[in-house]
Design a protein around this motif. Structure first.
Motif, PDB file in Angstrom:
ATOM      1  N   ARG A  36       0.801  -1.221   0.000  1.00 42.79           N
ATOM      2  CA  ARG A  36       0.000   0.000   0.000  1.00 42.79           C
ATOM      3  C   ARG A  36       0.837   1.275   0.000  1.00 42.79           C
ATOM      4  NH1 ARG A  36      -3.285  -3.359   3.371  1.00 42.79           N
ATOM      5  NH2 ARG A  36      -2.373  -2.475   5.247  1.00 42.79           N
ATOM      6  N   TRP A  37       2.087   1.220   0.486  1.00 40.47           N
ATOM      7  CA  TRP A  37       2.880   2.455   0.536  1.00 40.47           C
ATOM      8  C   TRP A  37       4.181   2.386  -0.250  1.00 40.47           C
ATOM      9  CZ3 TRP A  37       7.804   2.579   2.614  1.00 40.47           C
ATOM     10  CH2 TRP A  37       8.172   1.505   3.426  1.00 40.47           C
ATOM     11  N   PHE A  38       4.650   1.212  -0.609  1.00 39.42           N
ATOM     12  CA  PHE A  38       5.937   1.074  -1.295  1.00 39.42           C
ATOM     13  C   PHE A  38       5.702   0.757  -2.762  1.00 39.42           C
ATOM     14  CE2 PHE A  38      10.048  -1.042  -2.221  1.00 39.42           C
ATOM     15  CZ  PHE A  38      10.919  -0.099  -1.725  1.00 39.42           C
ATOM     16  N   GLN A  39       5.688  -0.477  -3.097  1.00 38.74           N
ATOM     17  CA  GLN A  39       5.499  -0.948  -4.467  1.00 38.74           C
ATOM     18  C   GLN A  39       5.052  -2.391  -4.348  1.00 38.74           C
ATOM     19  OE1 GLN A  39       6.414   1.001  -7.231  1.00 38.74           O
ATOM     20  NE2 GLN A  39       5.908  -0.510  -8.740  1.00 38.74           N
ATOM     21  N   LYS A  40       4.180  -2.827  -5.212  1.00 39.75           N
ATOM     22  CA  LYS A  40       3.742  -4.220  -5.157  1.00 39.75           C
ATOM     23  C   LYS A  40       4.930  -5.120  -5.477  1.00 39.75           C
ATOM     24  CE  LYS A  40       0.424  -7.500  -6.851  1.00 39.75           C
ATOM     25  NZ  LYS A  40      -0.714  -7.762  -7.725  1.00 39.75           N
ATOM     26  N   PRO A  41       5.307  -5.985  -4.510  1.00 39.52           N
ATOM     27  CA  PRO A  41       6.479  -6.835  -4.750  1.00 39.52           C
ATOM     28  C   PRO A  41       6.177  -7.996  -5.700  1.00 39.52           C
ATOM     29  CG  PRO A  41       5.577  -7.262  -2.572  1.00 39.52           C
ATOM     30  CD  PRO A  41       4.768  -6.145  -3.169  1.00 39.52           C
ATOM     31  N   ILE A  42       7.196  -8.353  -6.450  1.00 38.26           N
ATOM     32  CA  ILE A  42       7.154  -9.567  -7.260  1.00 38.26           C
ATOM     33  C   ILE A  42       7.457 -10.748  -6.338  1.00 38.26           C
ATOM     34  CG2 ILE A  42       8.292 -10.814  -9.146  1.00 38.26           C
ATOM     35  CD1 ILE A  42       8.915  -7.989 -10.313  1.00 38.26           C
TER      36      ILE A  42
END
Length: 146
Positions: A36-42
């Protein structure tokens, strides 16, 4: 001369969040919260030796890849990780990041320190610090929503 060089630098960002260390730490440790605050991880394997990888696209369409390994995790106190940043297929930096969670009354002081090797002029400490500040402001917004 092949134009290759390394610029080394360190920066520290301090933020106060109106949340407990447990809540702020959880925003880093939980995949859904961090998305929600960083980046959607792979990939997201939050444990010592685990890996986090994600990709993001700049407004100009360039693809950046963040690839981290967790080196030390002390529950609700500290996270240390090493990571590389690539622009398309070009390695632009290698960094060591330390995140500390310090209780301050009913709040938490987060201390983020990055030691970076910025490669061949593709990235700089100032640009990275600005981007990290934006992410930590996003974290603050996420914590306020809770």
């Amino acid at each position: 001369m092949n134009g290759r060089y390394v610029s080394h630098d360190t920066f520290t960002i301090k933020k106060i969040y109106d949340a407990t260390p447990a809540t702020v730490y959880a925003a880093w440790a939980d995949r859904k919260a961090k998305t929600r605050w960083f980046q959607k991880p792979i990939e997201f394997d939050f444990q010592v030796g685990g890996r986090e990888t994600n990709r993001g696209e700049s407004p100009e369409g360039s693809v950046y890849t963040f690839d981290a390994r967790y080196l030390q995790i002390i529950h609700e106190q500290r996270i240390v990780y090493a990571y590389t940043m690539d622009l398309e297929d070009i390695r632009i930096s290698v960094s060591l990041a330390t995140v500390e969670f310090k209780p301050t009354g009913d709040s938490t002081q987060l201390i983020f320190t990055e030691q970076g090797a910025f490669l061949d002029g593709y990235d700089t400490s100032a640009i990275r610090e600005q981007g990290t500040n934006t992410l930590l402001n996003n974290l603050g917004e996420e914590l306020r929503r809770k």
